[in-house]
Design a protein around this motif. Sequence first.
Motif, PDB file in Angstrom:
ATOM      1  N   TYR A  96       0.860  -1.183   0.000  1.00 20.37           N
ATOM      2  CA  TYR A  96       0.000   0.000   0.000  1.00 20.37           C
ATOM      3  C   TYR A  96       0.896   1.233   0.000  1.00 20.37           C
ATOM      4  O   TYR A  96       2.121   1.130   0.108  1.00 20.37           O
ATOM      5  CB  TYR A  96      -0.960  -0.012   1.194  1.00 20.37           C
ATOM      6  CG  TYR A  96      -0.282   0.042   2.544  1.00 20.37           C
ATOM      7  CD1 TYR A  96      -0.077   1.260   3.204  1.00 20.37           C
ATOM      8  CD2 TYR A  96       0.170  -1.121   3.168  1.00 20.37           C
ATOM      9  CE1 TYR A  96       0.548   1.315   4.434  1.00 20.37           C
ATOM     10  CE2 TYR A  96       0.795  -1.074   4.400  1.00 20.37           C
ATOM     11  CZ  TYR A  96       0.984   0.144   5.031  1.00 20.37           C
ATOM     12  OH  TYR A  96       1.606   0.199   6.258  1.00 20.37           O
ATOM     13  N   ASN A  97       0.292   2.410  -0.097  1.00 23.77           N
ATOM     14  CA  ASN A  97       1.053   3.651  -0.257  1.00 23.77           C
ATOM     15  C   ASN A  97       0.876   4.611   0.915  1.00 23.77           C
ATOM     16  O   ASN A  97      -0.211   4.693   1.490  1.00 23.77           O
ATOM     17  CB  ASN A  97       0.630   4.368  -1.540  1.00 23.77           C
ATOM     18  CG  ASN A  97       0.936   3.539  -2.756  1.00 23.77           C
ATOM     19  OD1 ASN A  97       0.132   2.699  -3.151  1.00 23.77           O
ATOM     20  ND2 ASN A  97       2.094   3.744  -3.331  1.00 23.77           N
ATOM     21  N   VAL A  98       1.961   5.343   1.186  1.00 26.91           N
ATOM     22  CA  VAL A  98       1.939   6.442   2.137  1.00 26.91           C
ATOM     23  C   VAL A  98       2.612   7.625   1.454  1.00 26.91           C
ATOM     24  O   VAL A  98       3.776   7.533   1.047  1.00 26.91           O
ATOM     25  CB  VAL A  98       2.669   6.094   3.458  1.00 26.91           C
ATOM     26  CG1 VAL A  98       2.681   7.299   4.388  1.00 26.91           C
ATOM     27  CG2 VAL A  98       2.025   4.888   4.132  1.00 26.91           C
ATOM     28  N   VAL A  99       1.848   8.698   1.286  1.00 27.80           N
ATOM     29  CA  VAL A  99       2.362   9.917   0.664  1.00 27.80           C
ATOM     30  C   VAL A  99       2.154  11.030   1.682  1.00 27.80           C
ATOM     31  O   VAL A  99       1.012  11.435   1.934  1.00 27.80           O
ATOM     32  CB  VAL A  99       1.643  10.235  -0.662  1.00 27.80           C
ATOM     33  CG1 VAL A  99       2.207  11.502  -1.287  1.00 27.80           C
ATOM     34  CG2 VAL A  99       1.747   9.066  -1.638  1.00 27.80           C
ATOM     35  N   GLY A 100       3.245  11.492   2.292  1.00 29.57           N
ATOM     36  CA  GLY A 100       3.127  12.475   3.357  1.00 29.57           C
ATOM     37  C   GLY A 100       2.308  11.893   4.493  1.00 29.57           C
ATOM     38  O   GLY A 100       2.619  10.817   5.009  1.00 29.57           O
ATOM     39  N   GLU A 101       1.239  12.572   4.851  1.00 28.61           N
ATOM     40  CA  GLU A 101       0.344  12.110   5.924  1.00 28.61           C
ATOM     41  C   GLU A 101      -0.810  11.257   5.387  1.00 28.61           C
ATOM     42  O   GLU A 101      -1.696  10.870   6.152  1.00 28.61           O
ATOM     43  CB  GLU A 101      -0.228  13.312   6.681  1.00 28.61           C
ATOM     44  CG  GLU A 101       0.835  14.159   7.360  1.00 28.61           C
ATOM     45  CD  GLU A 101       1.595  13.381   8.421  1.00 28.61           C
ATOM     46  OE1 GLU A 101       0.955  12.681   9.229  1.00 28.61           O
ATOM     47  OE2 GLU A 101       2.845  13.464   8.426  1.00 28.61           O
TER      48      GLU A 101
END
Length: 153
Positions: A96-101
């Motif tokens: 899965y993805n985490v972009v910044g917050e």
Amino acid sequence: MDYKFYGWQEADVAPCTEQMNDEERELYGKIKDPRMLYDILSAIWCSDTCAPRMRQDWSDDNKTLGQCSITAFLVQDIFGGDVYGILREGGNYHCYNVVGEHKFDLTSEQFGDELLDYTDNPMQFRKVHFAKEEKRQRYEYLKNALKKVLKDV
């Protein structure tokens, strides 16, 4: 509109175009946010992009099955951020993805009502995932199909 993928409510990130080449900037710049990408990918995901070990269970009713790592790395190409993985039974990771917050998982629907734990998971790296040639080829297939669709948008 409500989506079913994890984190859809907070998937408010724009493409990270400064690290893209001219073609990618022109094409990926058309994608407003991950929800729009999900809508486009929903017409592209297919048994050919599904992980081979899951292909027999792939269907139009479960389009995200077996699509996680190739989708997560494509999301990273477009929106930046990092890819993380939830260790699954059998030793594979669900990506899965985490972009910044912003934390979101475009392929979480494949698990139905199962609640996944999106905390304290290890970062995933394309070098490791794409060491499997079939996975790299599925990623390229998905990426090229996306570019083809975006040329007509």
